[in-house]
Write a protein that holds these residues in place. Sequence first.
Motif, PDB file in Angstrom:
ATOM      1  N   SER A 413       0.831  -1.210   0.000  1.00 35.77           N
ATOM      2  CA  SER A 413       0.000   0.000   0.000  1.00 35.77           C
ATOM      3  C   SER A 413       0.862   1.255   0.000  1.00 35.77           C
ATOM      4  O   SER A 413       0.502   2.268  -0.588  1.00 35.77           O
ATOM      5  CB  SER A 413      -0.912   0.022   1.227  1.00 35.77           C
ATOM      6  OG  SER A 413      -1.746  -1.097   1.189  1.00 35.77           O
ATOM      7  N   LYS A 414       1.992   1.180   0.686  1.00 33.58           N
ATOM      8  CA  LYS A 414       2.870   2.362   0.748  1.00 33.58           C
ATOM      9  C   LYS A 414       4.175   2.066   0.027  1.00 33.58           C
ATOM     10  O   LYS A 414       4.701   0.967   0.127  1.00 33.58           O
ATOM     11  CB  LYS A 414       3.194   2.708   2.200  1.00 33.58           C
ATOM     12  CG  LYS A 414       1.988   3.148   2.987  1.00 33.58           C
ATOM     13  CD  LYS A 414       2.395   3.458   4.427  1.00 33.58           C
ATOM     14  CE  LYS A 414       1.191   3.388   5.330  1.00 33.58           C
ATOM     15  NZ  LYS A 414       1.478   2.678   6.585  1.00 33.58           N
ATOM     16  N   THR A 415       4.680   3.084  -0.660  1.00 29.36           N
ATOM     17  CA  THR A 415       5.960   2.919  -1.338  1.00 29.36           C
ATOM     18  C   THR A 415       7.087   3.494  -0.477  1.00 29.36           C
ATOM     19  O   THR A 415       6.865   4.407   0.323  1.00 29.36           O
ATOM     20  CB  THR A 415       5.947   3.620  -2.711  1.00 29.36           C
ATOM     21  OG1 THR A 415       7.257   3.532  -3.281  1.00 29.36           O
ATOM     22  CG2 THR A 415       5.564   5.092  -2.603  1.00 29.36           C
ATOM     23  N   LEU A 416       8.267   2.979  -0.675  1.00 38.57           N
ATOM     24  CA  LEU A 416       9.425   3.530   0.037  1.00 38.57           C
ATOM     25  C   LEU A 416      10.023   4.697  -0.738  1.00 38.57           C
ATOM     26  O   LEU A 416      10.904   5.400  -0.242  1.00 38.57           O
ATOM     27  CB  LEU A 416      10.474   2.430   0.239  1.00 38.57           C
ATOM     28  CG  LEU A 416      10.027   1.301   1.179  1.00 38.57           C
ATOM     29  CD1 LEU A 416      10.971   0.108   1.104  1.00 38.57           C
ATOM     30  CD2 LEU A 416       9.921   1.797   2.614  1.00 38.57           C
ATOM     31  N   ASN A 417       9.545   4.883  -1.970  1.00 39.93           N
ATOM     32  CA  ASN A 417      10.064   5.980  -2.800  1.00 39.93           C
ATOM     33  C   ASN A 417       8.909   6.774  -3.402  1.00 39.93           C
ATOM     34  O   ASN A 417       8.576   6.601  -4.582  1.00 39.93           O
ATOM     35  CB  ASN A 417      10.953   5.414  -3.920  1.00 39.93           C
ATOM     36  CG  ASN A 417      12.230   4.805  -3.353  1.00 39.93           C
ATOM     37  OD1 ASN A 417      13.032   5.490  -2.755  1.00 39.93           O
ATOM     38  ND2 ASN A 417      12.388   3.510  -3.519  1.00 39.93           N
ATOM     39  N   PRO A 418       8.275   7.621  -2.571  1.00 37.14           N
ATOM     40  CA  PRO A 418       7.122   8.369  -3.099  1.00 37.14           C
ATOM     41  C   PRO A 418       7.566   9.415  -4.124  1.00 37.14           C
ATOM     42  O   PRO A 418       8.183  10.411  -3.770  1.00 37.14           O
ATOM     43  CB  PRO A 418       6.516   9.029  -1.853  1.00 37.14           C
ATOM     44  CG  PRO A 418       7.469   8.804  -0.745  1.00 37.14           C
ATOM     45  CD  PRO A 418       8.615   7.963  -1.211  1.00 37.14           C
ATOM     46  N   LEU A 419       7.275   9.146  -5.363  1.00 32.92           N
ATOM     47  CA  LEU A 419       7.656  10.054  -6.456  1.00 32.92           C
ATOM     48  C   LEU A 419       6.411  10.325  -7.272  1.00 32.92           C
ATOM     49  O   LEU A 419       5.885   9.396  -7.917  1.00 32.92           O
ATOM     50  CB  LEU A 419       8.659   9.362  -7.384  1.00 32.92           C
ATOM     51  CG  LEU A 419      10.141   9.320  -7.038  1.00 32.92           C
ATOM     52  CD1 LEU A 419      10.912   8.612  -8.129  1.00 32.92           C
ATOM     53  CD2 LEU A 419      10.672  10.754  -6.867  1.00 32.92           C
ATOM     54  N   GLY A 420       5.925  11.543  -7.236  1.00 36.63           N
ATOM     55  CA  GLY A 420       4.733  11.889  -8.014  1.00 36.63           C
ATOM     56  C   GLY A 420       3.647  10.848  -7.822  1.00 36.63           C
ATOM     57  O   GLY A 420       3.373  10.406  -6.710  1.00 36.63           O
ATOM     58  N   LEU A 470      -1.704 -10.512  -2.925  1.00 36.60           N
ATOM     59  CA  LEU A 470      -1.126 -10.354  -1.590  1.00 36.60           C
ATOM     60  C   LEU A 470      -0.849  -8.874  -1.406  1.00 36.60           C
ATOM     61  O   LEU A 470      -0.061  -8.291  -2.157  1.00 36.60           O
ATOM     62  CB  LEU A 470       0.187 -11.125  -1.483  1.00 36.60           C
ATOM     63  CG  LEU A 470       0.077 -12.645  -1.561  1.00 36.60           C
ATOM     64  CD1 LEU A 470       1.375 -13.274  -1.994  1.00 36.60           C
ATOM     65  CD2 LEU A 470      -0.350 -13.190  -0.223  1.00 36.60           C
ATOM     66  N   LEU A 471      -1.531  -8.280  -0.444  1.00 39.77           N
ATOM     67  CA  LEU A 471      -1.354  -6.851  -0.221  1.00 39.77           C
ATOM     68  C   LEU A 471      -0.737  -6.647   1.162  1.00 39.77           C
ATOM     69  O   LEU A 471      -1.297  -7.073   2.167  1.00 39.77           O
ATOM     70  CB  LEU A 471      -2.718  -6.165  -0.331  1.00 39.77           C
ATOM     71  CG  LEU A 471      -2.740  -4.658  -0.467  1.00 39.77           C
ATOM     72  CD1 LEU A 471      -1.929  -4.175  -1.667  1.00 39.77           C
ATOM     73  CD2 LEU A 471      -4.189  -4.172  -0.608  1.00 39.77           C
ATOM     74  N   LEU A 472       0.412  -5.995   1.166  1.00 35.55           N
ATOM     75  CA  LEU A 472       1.098  -5.717   2.431  1.00 35.55           C
ATOM     76  C   LEU A 472       1.172  -4.218   2.611  1.00 35.55           C
ATOM     77  O   LEU A 472       0.938  -3.461   1.652  1.00 35.55           O
ATOM     78  CB  LEU A 472       2.514  -6.309   2.436  1.00 35.55           C
ATOM     79  CG  LEU A 472       2.617  -7.844   2.504  1.00 35.55           C
ATOM     80  CD1 LEU A 472       2.473  -8.474   1.138  1.00 35.55           C
ATOM     81  CD2 LEU A 472       3.948  -8.265   3.116  1.00 35.55           C
TER      82      LEU A 472
END
Length: 547
Positions: A413-420, A470-472
Motif C-alpha cells: 500500500s505504501k511505497t518507500l520511494n514516493p515520487l509523483g 497479496l497486499l502488504l
Amino acid sequence: MSTSPAATRTPLAELPAWKALATHAENVRGLHLRQLFQDDPGRGQRLVLDAAGIYLDYSKHRITDETLRLLLDLAEQSGLRERIDAMFTGEKINITEKRAVLHTALRAPKDAVIRVDGENVVPEVHEVLDRMAAFSDRIRSGAWKGHTGKTIKNVINIGIGGSDLGPVMAYEALRHYSRRDMVFRFVSNVDGTDFAEATQDLDAEETLFIISSKTFTTLETMTNAQTARAWSLETLKDPKAVAKHFVAVSTNAQEVEKFGIDTANMFGFWDWVGGRYSMDSAIGLSTMLAVGPENFRAMLAGFHEMDEHFRTAPFAKNLPVVMGLLSLWYNDFFDAQTVAVLPYDQYLKRFPAYLQQLTMESNGKHVTLSGERVGYNTGPIYWGEPGTNGQHSFYQLIHQGTRVIPCDFIGFSKTLNPLGNHHDLLMANVFAQTEALAFGKTPEEVKEEGTPDWLVPHRVFEGNRPSNTLLLDELTPEALGRLVALYEHAVFTQGVIWQIDSFDQWGVELGKVLAKRIVGELEGSESGKHDSSTTTLIDRYRQQRGQ
Ligand code: F6P
C-alpha cells in the motif's frame, strides 16, 4: 535388506478427500469467475485472509465453498497438523538425510526451547546471532580494519544456491535500509566473468569476502574462493591478510580451517538448516552487514510471526495452508504446469529467482517418502518478473494463451520511494491485471466497441484466469520475513500432501559428479567414455581451443 524409515501412509490417491476433489473438479471446471462473483457479490470480502501482516485476497480463484472444504479435508486427511508439529519440534522429517528441519528455530525468541537429539538449539542460534551482530557493528563502524589499516568498504558474498539466492534477494529487497556508502556484491557462478565483473573496480585493501557454503566443498564456491584469495594477495602480498579480509559461513569447521580461514572468523550453522532455508541463519551475514543487526532482527521477528501463525491458526484461516492448497488445486486438478510470481515492487526483483530454488528444489520430486513413483503432479514450475515489466513481455500468454497459469500478485500500500503518482500507477496495474484475468472481455463487449466481426475473436479475453493478490503495508524487514516464511510453509504444506521429502535435493547430484569427471578431459589429461553426442561436443570444444 534395509527398509525405508518412512511411516506407512494411505496413498494420496486413496484418500477420500482426494477422490472427492477429482469428481468435484469435473463438476466445477466449467464455472466462470464472472458467474461466481455474480452469484455471490460479497465474495471479494469473504474469500480473504488478513493475518500476520498480510492480506490475501483469494476470491479470484476457480473455487466454490465446496472446493475449499474438500481442500481443507485433504490437508486434515494428509496429517498436516501432525507434520507441522513434527517439523517445529525437531523430528527428523528429512528422512533421506536423517535430519531435523528447523529453520523455524533460527527465528525463535531467546527463551524458546527446541530440542534436537535432546539438546536445546536456541541458545546456540542466539550466540551466533550475537557474534554476527558484534562483527557487523565492527565492520559498519570502521573499527575492523583491513590488513593495511584501511576501513572495509566493500563486501562480497561468495556462495551459490541457498548460500547466494537468499542473500542477494534480501539485499535487493532491503536496499532502502542498507548502508549506501558501502558496496555489496554477490559472486555465485563458476563462470570467471562473475568474479571478474564483481571485483574489477574494487580495491582489495578495502574488500571483505564472505565465503558462504554450508558444506564448504561446493565446486563453484571453492573455485571462486580460491580466486578471491589470489586476487586479494596480489595486492596485499602477505598471506596473513586473509584473516582480515576473509570470513566464512559454514557448518564445516574442518574445511574452513583447511582453506586458511581462522575459525574465529567463522559463523556457524547446523545440518538442520537446509540451504534454501538458510537466509536467516549466518548465511544472512551480508544482509546484516548491509542493513544492520537491528533490521536483521526485525526481519527474523517477521519470520517468527508467520511461523506462529502457521503453527497455530486453524487451516481455514491459515495463510500458508490456504495458499499451498490453492496452488495444488490447479497443479493436480487443472494440469497447470507453472505458477507466476509477480511482485509489484522493484526491490523484490530477485524474489521470483529466490522462490525458484525454495519451491522447485523442495518439491521437484517424483517419488514418495517410501520410494514409490507418484501418480500425480508434484511441484509446479515457478517463474516471474517484477510488475509492470512482465506486462510488456509475457502477460500476453497469461491473458490469451492456452494454459492455466495461476498468478501471485504481490503489492504494497505504501511505497518507500514516493515520487509523483508512480505508486498509484503501479498499484492500478495490480488491480487492473487481476480484474482483467478473472473477468476478461466477452465477444459482446468487444463488438459493442465497434470491432469488425473478423477481429472480435482476437480481441476477446476469456477470463477465468486465477490469481492471488497479496497486499502488504510497506516493504519493511518484518514484511520481508513474513513473506518468505509464507512461501516456505506453503511449500511444506504441499510437500506433506504429496508425501514427498521437501528437504533433500538428490536431483542436483548427478550433474555435479559428471561435471567433475569431464573437467579432467577438458584439461587434456584424461579421456572418458560418453555417448556420441557428449563425445563430439567435448572434442569440438577442445579443437576450438586448439587442444
Ligand atoms: O544445488 C545444490 C545445493 O546443495 C543447494 O541445496 C545449496 O543451497 C547449494 O548447493 C549450495 O551448497 P553449499 O552451501 O553447501 O555450498
